[in-house]
Design a protein around this motif. Structure first.
Motif, mmCIF file in Angstrom:
data_model
loop_
_atom_site.group_PDB
_atom_site.id
_atom_site.type_symbol
_atom_site.label_atom_id
_atom_site.label_comp_id
_atom_site.label_asym_id
_atom_site.label_seq_id
_atom_site.Cartn_x
_atom_site.Cartn_y
_atom_site.Cartn_z
ATOM 1 N N GLY A 202 -3.590 72.001 -25.580
ATOM 2 C CA GLY A 202 -3.157 71.653 -23.998
ATOM 3 C C GLY A 202 -1.953 71.918 -23.855
ATOM 4 N N LEU A 203 -1.129 72.913 -24.797
ATOM 5 C CA LEU A 203 0.165 72.962 -24.523
ATOM 6 C C LEU A 203 0.548 73.701 -23.061
ATOM 7 N N ALA A 204 -0.296 74.536 -22.776
ATOM 8 C CA ALA A 204 -0.302 75.176 -21.245
ATOM 9 C C ALA A 204 -0.894 74.254 -20.088
ATOM 10 N N ASN A 205 -0.270 73.337 -19.946
ATOM 11 C CA ASN A 205 -1.111 72.316 -19.084
ATOM 12 C C ASN A 205 -0.535 72.537 -17.484
ATOM 13 N N ALA A 206 -0.725 71.253 -16.835
ATOM 14 C CA ALA A 206 -0.320 71.749 -15.408
ATOM 15 C C ALA A 206 1.107 71.871 -15.200
ATOM 16 N N SER A 207 2.037 70.905 -16.079
ATOM 17 C CA SER A 207 3.459 71.160 -16.094
ATOM 18 C C SER A 207 3.927 72.506 -16.569
ATOM 19 N N PHE A 208 3.322 72.923 -17.750
ATOM 20 C CA PHE A 208 3.858 74.089 -18.363
ATOM 21 C C PHE A 208 3.412 75.310 -17.147
ATOM 22 N N LEU A 209 2.414 75.170 -16.613
ATOM 23 C CA LEU A 209 1.948 76.527 -15.648
ATOM 24 C C LEU A 209 2.631 76.266 -14.317
ATOM 25 N N ALA A 210 3.055 74.947 -13.920
ATOM 26 C CA ALA A 210 3.845 74.823 -12.688
ATOM 27 C C ALA A 210 5.194 75.240 -12.917
ATOM 28 N N ALA A 211 5.735 75.516 -14.138
ATOM 29 C CA ALA A 211 7.158 75.862 -14.600
ATOM 30 C C ALA A 211 7.256 77.581 -14.564
ATOM 31 N N MET A 212 5.932 77.946 -14.530
ATOM 32 C CA MET A 212 6.240 79.606 -14.498
ATOM 33 C C MET A 212 6.453 80.192 -13.079
ATOM 34 N N LYS A 213 7.300 81.101 -12.865
ATOM 35 C CA LYS A 213 7.421 81.829 -11.545
ATOM 36 C C LYS A 213 6.350 82.209 -11.068
ATOM 37 N N ASP A 214 6.505 82.102 -9.704
ATOM 38 C CA ASP A 214 5.181 82.725 -8.768
ATOM 39 C C ASP A 214 4.837 84.193 -9.205
ATOM 40 N N GLY A 215 3.700 84.585 -9.222
ATOM 41 C CA GLY A 215 3.376 85.906 -9.837
ATOM 42 C C GLY A 215 3.191 86.290 -11.167
#
Length: 306
Positions: A202-215
């Motif tokens: 679960g490393l790439a969770n909601a907060s991880f993904l939210a931190a990634m830039k748009d696109g």
């Protein structure tokens, strides 16, 4: 010696041992209690390879043909104390890194759209993202992560690296896992190459993904449960992120699962290691490990026991 590759097809095996072939058939080729060295069948699911372990009362080495050992570690308590568990480091790097690069380029350059366009005779011209000038973040800079970086070098992109702990490499620093939140917002492509452990589940969770830039593009060649599927679907269905997944959770991806048709998601069926590069490297590894075992030398790739 229980081998999941036919012994007759591996040149140079030590003569000191008796070999049997078992690749997951219902009937065992010999009594598991007599096995000293067990090569786990490859790509047979998380259950089958562990089936004989409880009966292997004298086994000394369990050798996987996969880079990850998460399908075996839950069963180690069934084995005698001191059994060495070895992974297949050196077998999958070339093939898996090659697929990672394929997924990155296919996703960025719009190849899935072109294939669908060919099927329907549509001409999708225009400008598409290139890998050149992008920033790629490799999460899990072990042997496979380093092999991915090797293949990125000619593509004129910038690479950042993350592993469990910080260290230096000839190409630059490897950042510790706790530095991820500061690195994610700058990455155009995030490649997951971590093993599946309690720390990475679960490393790439909601907060991880939210931190990634748009696109940004998420590429998972690690294990499916490293990514929170529900959180990823929320980001891809909104169109904010895209993804290329060689592994999924659940796996295999069942018919009707929303990942199949999520916008901007490319799915390959866990084929990172299963290429023509596998067998030659797997045979070399098994032969080398048995030679070491016969000579009483330390084994390679020991990840537990010993």
């Amino acid at each position: 010696m229980w081998l999941s590759l036919p012994p007759a097809e591996i040149d140079g095996l030590p003569d000191a041992f008796d070999y049997v072939f078992w690749d997951g058939a219902d009937r065992y080729p010999a009594d598991p209690a007599d096995a000293a060295f067990y090569v786990v069948p490859y790509m047979k699911g998380p259950v089958l390879g562990a089936r004989p372990l409880a009966e292997m009362r004298t086994v000394q080495v369990v050798q996987t043909l996969s880079a990850g050992v998460d399908h075996i570690t839950p069963h180690l308590g069934q084995l005698p104390p001191g059994v060495r568990l070895c992974n297949a480091r050196g077998v999958h790097e070339a093939s898996t890194a090659e697929l990672a690069l394929t997924l990155i380029l296919a996703s960025l350059r719009g190849i899935p759209r072109f294939v669908r366009g060919q099927d329907t005779e549509k001409w999708y011209s225009g400008f598409y993202p290139a890998l050149a000038d992008r920033r790629v973040l490799i999460v899990g800079h072990g042997a496979i992560g380093a092999a991915v970086e090797d293949r990125l070098v000619p593509f004129e992109c910038t690479v950042d690296r993350v592993a469990r702990s910080a260290r230096d490499t000839p190409r630059g620093p490897v950042h510790a896992l706790d530095e991820l939140p500061a690195l994610l917002p700058a990455a155009d492509v995030v490649v997951l190459t971590t093993p599946l452990t309690e720390q990475t589940r679960g490393l790439a969770n909601a907060s991880f993904l939210a931190a990634m830039k748009d696109g940004a593009l998420l590429v998972n060649i690690a294990r499916g449960p490293v990514v929170d599927t529900k959180a990823l679907l929320a980001e891809t269905e909104s169109g904010r992120l895209t993804a290329a997944l060689d592994v999924t959770d659940p796996e295999p991806l069942p018919p009707g699962h929303p990942l199949w048709h999520a916008p901007g998601v490319l799915v390959s069926p866990h084929v990172g290691g299963s290429s023509s590069a596998f067998l030659p490297r797997a045979k070399r590894l098994v032969r080398a490990q048995l030679e070491r075992f016969a000579a009483g030398l330390p084994l390679e790739n020991v990840v537990a026991g010993g």
